[in-house]
Design a protein around this motif. Sequence first.
Motif, PDB file in Angstrom:
ATOM      1  N   VAL A  95       0.947  -1.223  -0.049  1.00 58.87           N
ATOM      2  CA  VAL A  95       0.051   0.163   0.143  1.00 58.87           C
ATOM      3  C   VAL A  95       0.895   1.296  -0.061  1.00 58.87           C
ATOM      4  O   VAL A  95       1.774   1.451   1.048  1.00 58.87           O
ATOM      5  CB  VAL A  95      -0.835   0.160   1.149  1.00 58.87           C
ATOM      6  N   ILE A  96       0.610   2.093  -1.004  1.00 57.50           N
ATOM      7  CA  ILE A  96       1.542   3.271  -1.202  1.00 57.50           C
ATOM      8  C   ILE A  96       1.013   4.534  -0.963  1.00 57.50           C
ATOM      9  O   ILE A  96      -0.055   4.868  -1.576  1.00 57.50           O
ATOM     10  CB  ILE A  96       2.366   3.009  -2.482  1.00 57.50           C
ATOM     11  N   ILE A  97       1.272   5.285  -0.117  1.00 56.21           N
ATOM     12  CA  ILE A  97       0.829   6.515   0.465  1.00 56.21           C
ATOM     13  C   ILE A  97       1.809   7.584   0.526  1.00 56.21           C
ATOM     14  O   ILE A  97       2.974   7.519   0.815  1.00 56.21           O
ATOM     15  CB  ILE A  97       0.013   6.376   1.941  1.00 56.21           C
ATOM     16  N   ASP A  98       1.488   8.852   0.184  1.00 58.83           N
ATOM     17  CA  ASP A  98       2.260   9.785   0.294  1.00 58.83           C
ATOM     18  C   ASP A  98       1.520  11.206   0.474  1.00 58.83           C
ATOM     19  O   ASP A  98       0.282  11.155   0.408  1.00 58.83           O
ATOM     20  CB  ASP A  98       3.152   9.986  -1.230  1.00 58.83           C
ATOM     21  N   GLY A  99       1.981  12.282   0.754  1.00 58.47           N
ATOM     22  CA  GLY A  99       1.245  13.598   1.026  1.00 58.47           C
ATOM     23  C   GLY A  99       1.469  14.310   1.978  1.00 58.47           C
ATOM     24  O   GLY A  99       2.784  14.582   2.641  1.00 58.47           O
ATOM     25  N   SER A 100       0.493  15.144   2.746  1.00 56.75           N
ATOM     26  CA  SER A 100       0.692  15.932   3.716  1.00 56.75           C
ATOM     27  C   SER A 100       1.587  15.498   4.852  1.00 56.75           C
ATOM     28  O   SER A 100       1.346  14.448   5.617  1.00 56.75           O
ATOM     29  CB  SER A 100      -0.693  16.220   4.184  1.00 56.75           C
ATOM     30  N   SER A 101       2.347  16.415   5.593  1.00 54.89           N
ATOM     31  CA  SER A 101       2.978  16.080   6.634  1.00 54.89           C
ATOM     32  C   SER A 101       2.151  16.456   7.900  1.00 54.89           C
ATOM     33  O   SER A 101       2.423  15.918   8.995  1.00 54.89           O
ATOM     34  CB  SER A 101       4.402  16.955   6.626  1.00 54.89           C
ATOM     35  N   THR A 102       0.892  17.272   7.759  1.00 55.26           N
ATOM     36  CA  THR A 102       0.217  17.217   8.743  1.00 55.26           C
ATOM     37  C   THR A 102      -0.428  16.075   8.861  1.00 55.26           C
ATOM     38  O   THR A 102      -0.758  15.645  10.107  1.00 55.26           O
ATOM     39  CB  THR A 102      -0.945  18.310   8.384  1.00 55.26           C
ATOM     40  N   VAL A 103      -0.966  15.208   7.862  1.00 56.67           N
ATOM     41  CA  VAL A 103      -1.461  14.005   8.081  1.00 56.67           C
ATOM     42  C   VAL A 103      -0.845  12.784   8.323  1.00 56.67           C
ATOM     43  O   VAL A 103      -1.332  11.871   9.140  1.00 56.67           O
ATOM     44  CB  VAL A 103      -2.404  13.857   6.830  1.00 56.67           C
ATOM     45  N   TYR A 104       0.420  13.062   8.235  1.00 54.79           N
ATOM     46  CA  TYR A 104       1.229  12.022   8.418  1.00 54.79           C
ATOM     47  C   TYR A 104       1.152  11.329   9.799  1.00 54.79           C
ATOM     48  O   TYR A 104       1.078   9.955   9.937  1.00 54.79           O
ATOM     49  CB  TYR A 104       2.866  12.544   8.196  1.00 54.79           C
ATOM     50  N   PRO A 105       1.425  11.943  10.865  1.00 56.58           N
ATOM     51  CA  PRO A 105       1.183  11.401  11.975  1.00 56.58           C
ATOM     52  C   PRO A 105      -0.035  10.497  12.440  1.00 56.58           C
ATOM     53  O   PRO A 105       0.167   9.407  12.983  1.00 56.58           O
ATOM     54  CB  PRO A 105       1.212  12.549  13.147  1.00 56.58           C
ATOM     55  N   ILE A 106      -1.180  10.941  11.746  1.00 56.83           N
ATOM     56  CA  ILE A 106      -2.139   9.936  11.951  1.00 56.83           C
ATOM     57  C   ILE A 106      -2.097   8.798  11.097  1.00 56.83           C
ATOM     58  O   ILE A 106      -2.370   7.645  11.640  1.00 56.83           O
ATOM     59  CB  ILE A 106      -3.549  10.855  11.203  1.00 56.83           C
ATOM     60  N   MET A 107      -1.592   8.870   9.887  1.00 55.88           N
ATOM     61  CA  MET A 107      -1.374   7.596   8.990  1.00 55.88           C
ATOM     62  C   MET A 107      -0.174   6.817   9.666  1.00 55.88           C
ATOM     63  O   MET A 107      -0.258   5.596   9.524  1.00 55.88           O
ATOM     64  CB  MET A 107      -1.213   8.091   7.744  1.00 55.88           C
ATOM     65  N   GLU A 108       0.830   7.627  10.112  1.00 58.66           N
ATOM     66  CA  GLU A 108       1.718   6.776  10.772  1.00 58.66           C
ATOM     67  C   GLU A 108       1.213   5.706  11.942  1.00 58.66           C
ATOM     68  O   GLU A 108       1.660   4.555  11.946  1.00 58.66           O
ATOM     69  CB  GLU A 108       3.007   7.592  11.271  1.00 58.66           C
ATOM     70  N   ALA A 109       0.261   6.392  12.719  1.00 58.80           N
ATOM     71  CA  ALA A 109      -0.396   5.778  13.924  1.00 58.80           C
ATOM     72  C   ALA A 109      -1.262   4.502  13.281  1.00 58.80           C
ATOM     73  O   ALA A 109      -1.072   3.337  13.687  1.00 58.80           O
ATOM     74  CB  ALA A 109      -0.939   6.679  14.858  1.00 58.80           C
ATOM     75  N   VAL A 110      -1.887   4.942  12.476  1.00 55.88           N
ATOM     76  CA  VAL A 110      -2.785   3.844  11.732  1.00 55.88           C
ATOM     77  C   VAL A 110      -2.024   2.745  11.154  1.00 55.88           C
ATOM     78  O   VAL A 110      -2.206   1.459  11.405  1.00 55.88           O
ATOM     79  CB  VAL A 110      -3.751   4.371  10.589  1.00 55.88           C
TER      80      VAL A 110
ATOM     81  N   LEU B 114       5.900  11.861   2.991  1.00 57.69           N
ATOM     82  CA  LEU B 114       5.315  13.144   3.532  1.00 57.69           C
ATOM     83  C   LEU B 114       6.147  14.144   2.578  1.00 57.69           C
ATOM     84  O   LEU B 114       6.893  15.039   2.949  1.00 57.69           O
ATOM     85  CB  LEU B 114       5.701  13.283   4.878  1.00 57.69           C
ATOM     86  N   SER B 115       5.705  13.973   1.249  1.00 56.64           N
ATOM     87  CA  SER B 115       6.319  15.186   0.379  1.00 56.64           C
ATOM     88  C   SER B 115       5.327  16.378   0.109  1.00 56.64           C
ATOM     89  O   SER B 115       5.598  17.020  -0.685  1.00 56.64           O
ATOM     90  CB  SER B 115       6.403  14.467  -0.986  1.00 56.64           C
ATOM     91  N   GLY B 116       4.308  16.360   1.314  1.00 54.49           N
ATOM     92  CA  GLY B 116       3.424  17.573   1.195  1.00 54.49           C
ATOM     93  C   GLY B 116       2.152  17.284   0.427  1.00 54.49           C
ATOM     94  O   GLY B 116       2.192  16.436  -0.259  1.00 54.49           O
ATOM     95  N   THR B 117       1.096  18.227   0.721  1.00 51.24           N
ATOM     96  CA  THR B 117      -0.144  17.789  -0.181  1.00 51.24           C
ATOM     97  C   THR B 117       0.150  17.862  -1.533  1.00 51.24           C
ATOM     98  O   THR B 117      -0.343  17.170  -2.261  1.00 51.24           O
ATOM     99  CB  THR B 117      -1.147  18.782   0.369  1.00 51.24           C
ATOM    100  N   GLY B 118       0.644  19.157  -1.881  1.00 48.17           N
ATOM    101  CA  GLY B 118       0.910  19.363  -3.282  1.00 48.17           C
ATOM    102  C   GLY B 118       1.736  18.123  -3.974  1.00 48.17           C
ATOM    103  O   GLY B 118       1.367  17.651  -5.069  1.00 48.17           O
ATOM    104  N   GLY B 119       2.701  17.998  -3.356  1.00 48.74           N
ATOM    105  CA  GLY B 119       3.792  16.911  -3.760  1.00 48.74           C
ATOM    106  C   GLY B 119       3.064  15.486  -3.947  1.00 48.74           C
ATOM    107  O   GLY B 119       3.354  14.688  -4.949  1.00 48.74           O
TER     108      GLY B 119
END
Length: 321
Positions: free
Chosen positions: A47-62, A79-84
């Motif tokens: 499962v490949i996920i990227d994006g927001s550093s803000t959301v990262y802690p939630i998805m790391e915990a999940v 965590l390349s950022g929402t735009g990235g």
Amino acid sequence: MKKFKGFAITAMLTGVLAVATACGSDTTKEKSTSGTGDTAAKLSGEVIIDGSSTVYPIMEAVTEEYGTVQPDVRVSVGLSGTGGGFKKFIAGETDLSNASRPVKDEEKAELDKNGIEFTELPLAYDGITVVVNPQNDFVDHLTVDELKALWIDNGKTKMWSDIRPEWPKEEIKFYSPGTDSGTHDYFNEVILQDAPMVANATLSGDPNILVQGVTGDKNAIGYFGYAYYAENKDKLKDVSIDNGNGPVEPTHETIGGDYKPLSRTVYTYVSNKAVADKEQVADYTKFAIENAGKMAEEVGYISLPEADYKKDLEKLAELTK
């Protein structure tokens, strides 16, 4: 509150954390017995996920929790950022894209052009938190207009005394998320209203760099997601925001309510095709939705109403029919 295990070091060195184990991209399935005695499908694959550093802690915990249920599924969270993250999602490189703002119209157009259908899944509430150095003993709150005056570029060096005459005549140092960040985009939209940001702001996609910047300079000011403030509140001073009804501090009780205009919803976006074609992606996404509220609270964000998570699960169920 759950700590971001190894995040400050790992994120700065690599910009990505791969969580869970095993390898291989093909899904396999066999029966296994869970700790509760229930029979569950044992999955593998990626499962490949990227994006927001803000959301990262939630998805790391999940992802850490998911690894205890499906240890043979390898989940990578970037965590390349929402735009990235949306750039990678548009290119078909990821299954899920975390975002601290809604997808933009131009991003939707690119996704449509590439034939990528997606589903938006709200995860939690966040309050963008404005912070100053603890040695700053004069700023306790800012009006929205003062916040705007601080951050909009006017071609001059900004002094605290430019904002309020009684404040020190000392140069302000600015720390902001980078331009690929959804937090930057949101702040630009609701505070700067698309005016240019001060040219001398230090920009970084890593909130830990911003924390270090503010803690290292008594004249610094910065902003980032509430969880990063909560994790570092012993080293930072939060600033209450007055939107016309008096100063409001970002707290568990005010975010998603009276803390305006800096309260917002954060999301993950999932590829409909990935959910339909990869059982491990569908399973992980369902697990993420079922646990997002609890994990959000553990890492410092605020859970959505249960009805919102139920709607997310209904959307996902439609994709797996």
